[in-house]
Design a protein around this motif. Structure first.
Motif, PDB file in Angstrom:
ATOM      1  N   GLU A  80      65.563  39.990   3.082  1.00 37.95           N
ATOM      2  CA  GLU A  80      65.140  41.204   3.784  1.00 37.95           C
ATOM      3  C   GLU A  80      65.227  42.442   2.904  1.00 37.95           C
ATOM      4  OE1 GLU A  80      69.170  40.022   5.722  1.00 37.95           O
ATOM      5  OE2 GLU A  80      67.422  39.038   4.818  1.00 37.95           O
ATOM      6  N   THR A  81      65.929  42.345   1.763  1.00 35.83           N
ATOM      7  CA  THR A  81      65.983  43.468   0.825  1.00 35.83           C
ATOM      8  C   THR A  81      64.919  43.356  -0.265  1.00 35.83           C
ATOM      9  OG1 THR A  81      67.555  42.404  -0.703  1.00 35.83           O
ATOM     10  CG2 THR A  81      68.481  43.598   1.183  1.00 35.83           C
ATOM     11  N   LEU A  82      64.077  42.335  -0.166  1.00 36.51           N
ATOM     12  CA  LEU A  82      63.081  42.066  -1.197  1.00 36.51           C
ATOM     13  C   LEU A  82      61.657  41.956  -0.659  1.00 36.51           C
ATOM     14  CD1 LEU A  82      65.080  39.188  -2.945  1.00 36.51           C
ATOM     15  CD2 LEU A  82      64.814  41.500  -3.856  1.00 36.51           C
ATOM     16  N   VAL A  83      61.519  41.724   0.631  1.00 39.08           N
ATOM     17  CA  VAL A  83      60.219  41.389   1.222  1.00 39.08           C
ATOM     18  C   VAL A  83      59.783  42.460   2.223  1.00 39.08           C
ATOM     19  CG1 VAL A  83      58.950  39.711   2.620  1.00 39.08           C
ATOM     20  CG2 VAL A  83      60.634  38.926   0.942  1.00 39.08           C
ATOM     21  N   GLY A  84      58.554  42.912   2.079  1.00 38.79           N
ATOM     22  CA  GLY A  84      57.962  43.813   3.060  1.00 38.79           C
ATOM     23  C   GLY A  84      58.653  45.152   3.193  1.00 38.79           C
ATOM     24  N   LEU A  85      59.198  45.675   2.108  1.00 42.28           N
ATOM     25  CA  LEU A  85      59.883  46.973   2.158  1.00 42.28           C
ATOM     26  C   LEU A  85      58.857  48.102   2.282  1.00 42.28           C
ATOM     27  CD1 LEU A  85      62.410  46.448  -0.780  1.00 42.28           C
ATOM     28  CD2 LEU A  85      62.852  46.147   1.663  1.00 42.28           C
ATOM     29  N   PRO A  86      59.143  49.122   3.075  1.00 46.59           N
ATOM     30  CA  PRO A  86      58.249  50.278   3.107  1.00 46.59           C
ATOM     31  C   PRO A  86      58.199  50.928   1.725  1.00 46.59           C
ATOM     32  CG  PRO A  86      60.305  50.742   4.287  1.00 46.59           C
ATOM     33  CD  PRO A  86      60.304  49.287   3.991  1.00 46.59           C
ATOM     34  N   ALA A  87      57.009  51.085   1.190  1.00 48.19           N
ATOM     35  CA  ALA A  87      56.847  51.591  -0.168  1.00 48.19           C
ATOM     36  C   ALA A  87      56.618  53.094  -0.166  1.00 48.19           C
ATOM     37  CB  ALA A  87      55.682  50.889  -0.856  1.00 48.19           C
ATOM     38  N   LEU A 109      63.833  58.546   2.298  1.00 45.93           N
ATOM     39  CA  LEU A 109      63.679  57.326   1.505  1.00 45.93           C
ATOM     40  C   LEU A 109      64.624  56.205   1.915  1.00 45.93           C
ATOM     41  CD1 LEU A 109      63.359  59.036  -1.996  1.00 45.93           C
ATOM     42  CD2 LEU A 109      61.514  58.250  -0.505  1.00 45.93           C
ATOM     43  N   ALA A 110      65.361  56.366   2.993  1.00 48.61           N
ATOM     44  CA  ALA A 110      66.329  55.345   3.408  1.00 48.61           C
ATOM     45  C   ALA A 110      65.629  54.013   3.641  1.00 48.61           C
ATOM     46  CB  ALA A 110      67.048  55.795   4.672  1.00 48.61           C
ATOM     47  N   GLY A 111      66.141  52.956   2.993  1.00 48.06           N
ATOM     48  CA  GLY A 111      65.620  51.616   3.187  1.00 48.06           C
ATOM     49  C   GLY A 111      64.312  51.322   2.495  1.00 48.06           C
ATOM     50  N   ALA A 112      63.823  52.259   1.689  1.00 45.88           N
ATOM     51  CA  ALA A 112      62.499  52.117   1.086  1.00 45.88           C
ATOM     52  C   ALA A 112      62.559  51.517  -0.319  1.00 45.88           C
ATOM     53  CB  ALA A 112      61.804  53.475   1.015  1.00 45.88           C
ATOM     54  N   ALA A 113      61.407  50.986  -0.743  1.00 42.07           N
ATOM     55  CA  ALA A 113      61.186  50.657  -2.142  1.00 42.07           C
ATOM     56  C   ALA A 113      60.545  51.884  -2.779  1.00 42.07           C
ATOM     57  CB  ALA A 113      60.270  49.454  -2.277  1.00 42.07           C
ATOM     58  N   VAL A 114      61.261  52.554  -3.658  1.00 37.03           N
ATOM     59  CA  VAL A 114      60.754  53.741  -4.339  1.00 37.03           C
ATOM     60  C   VAL A 114      60.080  53.284  -5.626  1.00 37.03           C
ATOM     61  CG1 VAL A 114      61.392  55.872  -5.511  1.00 37.03           C
ATOM     62  CG2 VAL A 114      62.464  55.264  -3.335  1.00 37.03           C
ATOM     63  N   LEU A 115      58.787  53.516  -5.738  1.00 32.37           N
ATOM     64  CA  LEU A 115      58.000  53.024  -6.865  1.00 32.37           C
ATOM     65  C   LEU A 115      57.496  54.207  -7.683  1.00 32.37           C
ATOM     66  CD1 LEU A 115      55.957  50.302  -4.937  1.00 32.37           C
ATOM     67  CD2 LEU A 115      58.190  50.087  -6.056  1.00 32.37           C
ATOM     68  N   ARG A 149      53.512  48.141   2.005  1.00 34.08           N
ATOM     69  CA  ARG A 149      54.727  47.324   2.013  1.00 34.08           C
ATOM     70  C   ARG A 149      54.860  46.634   0.664  1.00 34.08           C
ATOM     71  NH1 ARG A 149      58.526  47.720   6.316  1.00 34.08           N
ATOM     72  NH2 ARG A 149      57.393  48.782   7.978  1.00 34.08           N
ATOM     73  N   PHE A 150      56.083  46.621   0.126  1.00 34.55           N
ATOM     74  CA  PHE A 150      56.322  46.100  -1.221  1.00 34.55           C
ATOM     75  C   PHE A 150      57.180  44.849  -1.167  1.00 34.55           C
ATOM     76  CE2 PHE A 150      58.969  45.954  -5.097  1.00 34.55           C
ATOM     77  CZ  PHE A 150      57.974  45.905  -6.068  1.00 34.55           C
ATOM     78  N   THR A 151      56.801  43.862  -1.977  1.00 35.60           N
ATOM     79  CA  THR A 151      57.557  42.612  -2.075  1.00 35.60           C
ATOM     80  C   THR A 151      57.735  42.233  -3.540  1.00 35.60           C
ATOM     81  OG1 THR A 151      56.790  41.745   0.069  1.00 35.60           O
ATOM     82  CG2 THR A 151      57.535  40.135  -1.562  1.00 35.60           C
ATOM     83  N   ALA A 152      58.945  41.817  -3.900  1.00 32.87           N
ATOM     84  CA  ALA A 152      59.235  41.317  -5.246  1.00 32.87           C
ATOM     85  C   ALA A 152      60.400  40.341  -5.124  1.00 32.87           C
ATOM     86  CB  ALA A 152      59.579  42.456  -6.193  1.00 32.87           C
TER      87      ALA A 152
END
Length: 302
Positions: free
Chosen positions: A161-168, A191-197, A279-282
């Motif tokens: 859940e910390t790697l899949v479908g994160l709000p980007a 930015l709480a809970g987000a993938a910051v790119l 949504r970001f996944t890695a």
């Protein structure tokens, strides 16, 4: 579809006195068909200003330019292109790839060739089995806390859940005038809970000697702000999230990984991802006692 931005100089006056001067300001627009009053409203919304008495533009031009994430703007481009589209954000791993100068290149060798397999299987049935030897820091990869800390969580410990479908939350910084990305860049977003790119555009040099020097990076105060903001992951399309030309210290890695925030380096194609809404996944493989490994990183625009 095309994104549009306003370029202008302006004075913002307040009803209770005082003013702000904006010089060389750039602001995302929902379309090119906007009036001066629309730009003024969007500017006030973007800056979160109160008690504004008026906005006077000293120059105003509307140009075709990718959005950078101004608040209050959802573009036609974002709405139309975000339907069921996936953007691949990973570099291709291949034999001989130079990801980071000085680190070993991947070596791919056959364990079982198709020709040799024909003797093992029924007529017309053949397989290829290959061995790849590579360092974990190859291509687009994710750093777990174990990469920096002996007692940190390894790849096998990471929760999906910390790697899949994160709000980007994408920060488009290709026109930045300095290498270091400061904390102030992030002040206008939750930015709480987000993938910051971090889209720096440095991926254009990937695989060439130019990639190794002058690369953008996240400053220590920027990393500290992201830790305090409670982000889930930070990614960058550059050589390293730290400044590798400033000696052996690695403050961004140190702060982020200590907080359990994943780091993804050597991303690409971030220019195709809107500032918000994706949504970001890695996801790396589940390997015990290992800290870094390539990922297939991607953004879902829906």
């Amino acid at each position: 579809m095309t994104d549009y931005r306003a370029h202008f100089d302006a004075t913002i006056a307040f009803v209770n006195g005082g003013s702000l001067e904006a010089t060389g300001f750039r602001l995302d627009l929902p379309s090119k068909d906007v009036e001066e009053a629309d730009v003024a409203r969007l500017l006030v919304e973007h800056l979160g200003l109160a008690l504004v008495g008026g906005v006077e533009f000293h120059s105003l031009a509307i140009v075709e330019e990718p959005h950078r994430g101004s608040r209050g703007v959802v573009s036609e481009h974002s709405e139309s292109s975000a339907r069921s589209r996936i953007v691949d954000l990973s570099h291709t791993v291949r034999a001989g790839l130079v990801t980071y100068p000085g680190l070993p290149e991947p070596v791919i060798t056959p364990h079982l060739t198709r020709e040799a397999s024909r003797a093992r299987y029924a007529p017309g049935t053949e397989f290829a089995m290959d061995v790849i030897t590579m360092i974990g820091n190859t291509g687009t990869y994710l750093d777990s806390p174990f990469h920096r800390y002996a007692e940190g969580g390894d790849l096998a410990s990471l929760r999906l859940e910390t790697l899949v479908g994160l709000p980007a939350e994408v920060f488009h910084l290709t026109d930045a005038l300095q290498r270091g990305i400061p904390s102030s860049v992030f002040f206008d977003r939750d930015l709480a809970g987000a993938a910051v790119l971090l889209h720096t555009g440095w991926d254009r040099h990937f695989g060439t000697p130019a990639y190794a020097s002058g690369a953008p990076y996240l400053t220590e105060d920027g990393a500290r702000h992201l830790v305090d903001a409670g982000v889930a992951l930070v990614g960058i399309d550059s050589l390293n999230i730290d400044d590798t030309e400033a000696g052996g210290e690695r403050p961004a890695h140190t702060l982020l990984l200590a907080a359990g925030i994943h780091v993804v380096e050597h991303l690409t194609a971030l220019g195709e991802v809107p500032a918000r809404g994706a949504r970001f996944t890695a996801v790396p493989p589940k390997v015990e006692g290992f800290g870094t490994f390539p990922v297939r990183a991607f953004a879902e625009l829906s």
